[in-house]
Motif scaffolding. Structure first.
Motif, PDB file in Angstrom:
ATOM      1  N   UNK A  76       0.835  -1.198   0.000  1.00 19.21           N
ATOM      2  CA  UNK A  76       0.000   0.000   0.000  1.00 19.21           C
ATOM      3  C   UNK A  76       0.872   1.252   0.000  1.00 19.21           C
ATOM      4  N   UNK A  77       1.909   1.253   0.836  1.00 17.71           N
ATOM      5  CA  UNK A  77       2.793   2.421   0.911  1.00 17.71           C
ATOM      6  C   UNK A  77       3.514   2.638  -0.413  1.00 17.71           C
ATOM      7  N   UNK A  78       4.000   1.571  -1.025  1.00 22.54           N
ATOM      8  CA  UNK A  78       4.700   1.700  -2.312  1.00 22.54           C
ATOM      9  C   UNK A  78       3.764   2.229  -3.393  1.00 22.54           C
ATOM     10  N   UNK A  79       2.529   1.750  -3.390  1.00 23.32           N
ATOM     11  CA  UNK A  79       1.549   2.230  -4.364  1.00 23.32           C
ATOM     12  C   UNK A  79       1.290   3.720  -4.169  1.00 23.32           C
ATOM     13  N   UNK A  80       1.103   4.131  -2.923  1.00 19.75           N
ATOM     14  CA  UNK A  80       0.843   5.545  -2.648  1.00 19.75           C
ATOM     15  C   UNK A  80       2.044   6.426  -2.982  1.00 19.75           C
ATOM     16  N   UNK A  81       3.257   5.933  -2.713  1.00 17.14           N
ATOM     17  CA  UNK A  81       4.445   6.709  -3.063  1.00 17.14           C
ATOM     18  C   UNK A  81       4.575   6.843  -4.577  1.00 17.14           C
ATOM     19  N   UNK A  82       4.186   5.806  -5.294  1.00 19.56           N
ATOM     20  CA  UNK A  82       4.218   5.863  -6.748  1.00 19.56           C
ATOM     21  C   UNK A  82       3.237   6.887  -7.282  1.00 19.56           C
ATOM     22  N   UNK A  83       2.057   6.950  -6.643  1.00 17.81           N
ATOM     23  CA  UNK A  83       1.030   7.911  -7.060  1.00 17.81           C
ATOM     24  C   UNK A  83       1.423   9.344  -6.737  1.00 17.81           C
ATOM     25  N   UNK A  84       2.257   9.531  -5.706  1.00 15.71           N
ATOM     26  CA  UNK A  84       2.704  10.860  -5.327  1.00 15.71           C
ATOM     27  C   UNK A  84       2.023  11.374  -4.088  1.00 15.71           C
ATOM     28  N   UNK A  85       2.524  12.482  -3.532  1.00 17.17           N
ATOM     29  CA  UNK A  85       1.981  13.013  -2.287  1.00 17.17           C
ATOM     30  C   UNK A  85       0.560  13.563  -2.468  1.00 17.17           C
ATOM     31  N   UNK A  86      -0.190  13.600  -1.363  1.00 23.51           N
ATOM     32  CA  UNK A  86      -1.523  14.206  -1.452  1.00 23.51           C
ATOM     33  C   UNK A  86      -1.404  15.665  -1.892  1.00 23.51           C
ATOM     34  N   UNK A  87      -2.261  16.083  -2.796  1.00 23.84           N
ATOM     35  CA  UNK A  87      -2.244  17.465  -3.251  1.00 23.84           C
ATOM     36  C   UNK A  87      -1.181  17.761  -4.299  1.00 23.84           C
ATOM     37  N   UNK A  88      -0.459  16.739  -4.734  1.00 25.94           N
ATOM     38  CA  UNK A  88       0.571  16.942  -5.750  1.00 25.94           C
ATOM     39  C   UNK A  88       1.937  17.221  -5.124  1.00 25.94           C
ATOM     40  N   UNK A  89       2.913  17.420  -5.954  1.00 25.22           N
ATOM     41  CA  UNK A  89       4.300  17.602  -5.488  1.00 25.22           C
ATOM     42  C   UNK A  89       4.575  18.990  -4.953  1.00 25.22           C
ATOM     43  N   UNK A  90       3.680  19.947  -5.191  1.00 23.15           N
ATOM     44  CA  UNK A  90       3.905  21.354  -4.856  1.00 23.15           C
ATOM     45  C   UNK A  90       4.122  21.588  -3.433  1.00 23.15           C
TER      46      UNK A  90
END
Length: 153
Positions: free
Chosen positions: A139-153
């Motif tokens: 789950x953590x790897x999938x979420x890290x692949x998707x990126x942080x909440x709200x985008x990278x900004x």
């Protein structure tokens, strides 16, 4: 380790990591000292947030909480420090009483496939820990692949 101790330990850890994330956000956005605190606090909080959800599911099934209470427990981690009042309320209402259900009882809720799978896994603690660990990492790897909440900004 009892269901109560496991749940309480992860609930407290989840609240502590909220504090780390908030402190990191203050460092970044208020004191403007960089984003290292958010990166570290966010990663640790994300990991423990997922672990809390998995723990709530495991303990909820063991304690016969039902779908609504189990989902409520999982969602409570979204609210900063929300796992602490949840833990206190569950304790007060006896929802964390008892041990792990290793054997089937006369309770009809112990006669479901989910309860049978839980008992089978509880009889194999190393396998259970491995499955939960793989779930957490996946789950953590999938979420890290998707990126942080709200985008990278």
């Amino acid at each position: 380790m009892t269901p109560r101790l496991l749940f309480r330990s992860v609930a407290i850890a989840e609240a502590i990591t909220w504090g780390l994330l908030i402190a990191g956000m203050l460092m970044k956005y208020v004191f403007q000292v960089g984003e290292l605190g958010v990166k570290i606090g966010g990663f640790v909080h994300g990991l423990i947030f997922i672990a809390f959800g998995i723990t709530a599911l495991l303990v909820g099934v063991n304690q016969h909480w039902g779908v609504r209470l189990t989902l409520l427990a999982m969602v409570t981690a979204i609210v900063p420090f929300g796992t602490i009042p949840l833990d206190r309320g569950l304790e007060k209402n006896g929802r964390l009483d008892g041990g792990w259900r290793h054997t089937r009882t006369g309770d009809p809720r112990d006669h479901t496939r989910v309860s049978a799978v839980l008992r089978w896994m509880l009889a194999r603690p190393a396998l259970l820990a491995g499955v939960l660990g793989v779930a957490l990492v996946s789950i953590m790897a999938t979420l890290l692949t998707l990126g942080p909440p709200g985008g990278a900004g």
